[in-house]
Design a protein around this motif. Structure first.
Motif, PDB file in Angstrom:
ATOM      1  N   GLY A  48       0.804  -1.220   0.000  1.00 53.28           N
ATOM      2  CA  GLY A  48       0.000   0.000   0.000  1.00 53.28           C
ATOM      3  C   GLY A  48       0.834   1.266   0.000  1.00 53.28           C
ATOM      4  N   GLY A  50       3.527   1.765  -2.460  1.00 53.15           N
ATOM      5  CA  GLY A  50       4.285   1.922  -3.700  1.00 53.15           C
ATOM      6  C   GLY A  50       5.636   1.237  -3.679  1.00 53.15           C
ATOM      7  N   GLN A  51       5.824   0.269  -2.777  1.00 51.74           N
ATOM      8  CA  GLN A  51       7.166  -0.288  -2.606  1.00 51.74           C
ATOM      9  C   GLN A  51       7.313  -1.761  -2.967  1.00 51.74           C
ATOM     10  N   CYS A  52       6.221  -2.471  -3.225  1.00 52.41           N
ATOM     11  CA  CYS A  52       6.380  -3.909  -3.476  1.00 52.41           C
ATOM     12  C   CYS A  52       6.004  -4.318  -4.903  1.00 52.41           C
ATOM     13  N   ALA A  54       3.058  -5.248  -6.091  1.00 52.25           N
ATOM     14  CA  ALA A  54       1.964  -6.220  -6.251  1.00 52.25           C
ATOM     15  C   ALA A  54       0.747  -5.628  -6.973  1.00 52.25           C
ATOM     16  N   ARG A  65       2.089   2.037 -10.097  1.00 57.22           N
ATOM     17  CA  ARG A  65       1.647   1.430  -8.833  1.00 57.22           C
ATOM     18  C   ARG A  65       0.269   1.966  -8.439  1.00 57.22           C
ATOM     19  N   CYS A  67      -1.645   1.446  -6.035  1.00 58.05           N
ATOM     20  CA  CYS A  67      -1.977   1.700  -4.627  1.00 58.05           C
ATOM     21  C   CYS A  67      -1.669   3.119  -4.197  1.00 58.05           C
TER      22      CYS A  67
HETATM   23  S1  FES Z   1       3.413  -1.180  -4.401  1.00 60.60           S
HETATM   24 FE1  FES Z   1       2.860  -2.534  -2.788  1.00 60.60          FE
HETATM   25  S2  FES Z   1       0.688  -2.629  -2.944  1.00 60.60           S
HETATM   26 FE2  FES Z   1       1.262  -1.123  -4.370  1.00 60.60          FE
END
Ligand code: FES
Ligand code: FES
Length: 166
Positions: A48, A50-52, A54, A65, A67
């Motif tokens: 949630g 901007g770091q992963c 998904a 991203r 989210c």
């Molecule tokens: S970058 Fe992790 S949920 Fe959006």
């Protein structure tokens, strides 16, 4: 947080179809809109922040991203989610290569990996291994499937090049 409804309906193209959605709160994210209002669950909620990766979707063909993107910030833009990339029997080459390479364990990261890779190969089908690694470096996989994922993206790049230059 108190939700405040946007005064104007939101107009988007999502997976090639025009959408008009009323009452979207000003603070709603694109991810929330896609999953909760449009039922598109390809993009996942991970960090949630901007770091992963998904939640990755394409905004006008560029990986982004969802989210951390305000839904109202993409009014008038073209959004593609995993559902719009390909479908059973008509997979995008990246999706087909992930299946062939069995590049998944839990699968939670796959939406982001596939969407990020598809955007890269659309603009650079000759992407080197180093370029692919660099492009996917911000997409996290907790299961450690990176070797298979890299293999899948390289397979997809090979097939896409072969299609362009048979
Ligand atoms: S970058 Fe992790 S949920 Fe959006
Ligand atoms: S396959 Fe589980 S997070 Fe990547």
């Amino acid at each position: 947080m108190t939700a405040s409804c946007g005064a104007e309906p939101l107009h988007l193209r999502v997976n090639g179809r025009a959408c008009s959605i009323a009452g979207v709160p000003r603070e709603a994210t694109l991810l929330h809109l896609l999953r909760n209002d449009l039922g598109l669950n390809g993009p996942k909620y991970g960090c949630g922040l901007g770091q992963c990766g998904a939640c990755t979707v394409h905004v006008d063909g560029v990986a982004a991203r969802a989210c951390v993107i305000p839904a109202h910030g993409v009014s008038g833009r073209a959004i593609t989610t995993l559902e719009g990339l390909g479908a059973p029997g008509d997979w995008h080459p990246v999706q087909a290569a992930f299946e062939d390479a069995q590049a998944a364990q839990c699968g939670y990261c796959l939406n982001g990996m596939v969407m990020q890779a598809a955007a890269l190969l659309a603009r650079d089908p000759d992407a080197s291994e180093a370029r692919i690694r660099s492009e996917l470096s911000g997409n996290l996989c907790r299961c450690g499937t990176h070797v298979e994922i890299l293999d899948a993206v390289q397979r997809a790049a090979f097939r896409m090049r072969a299609k362009v230059n048979p």
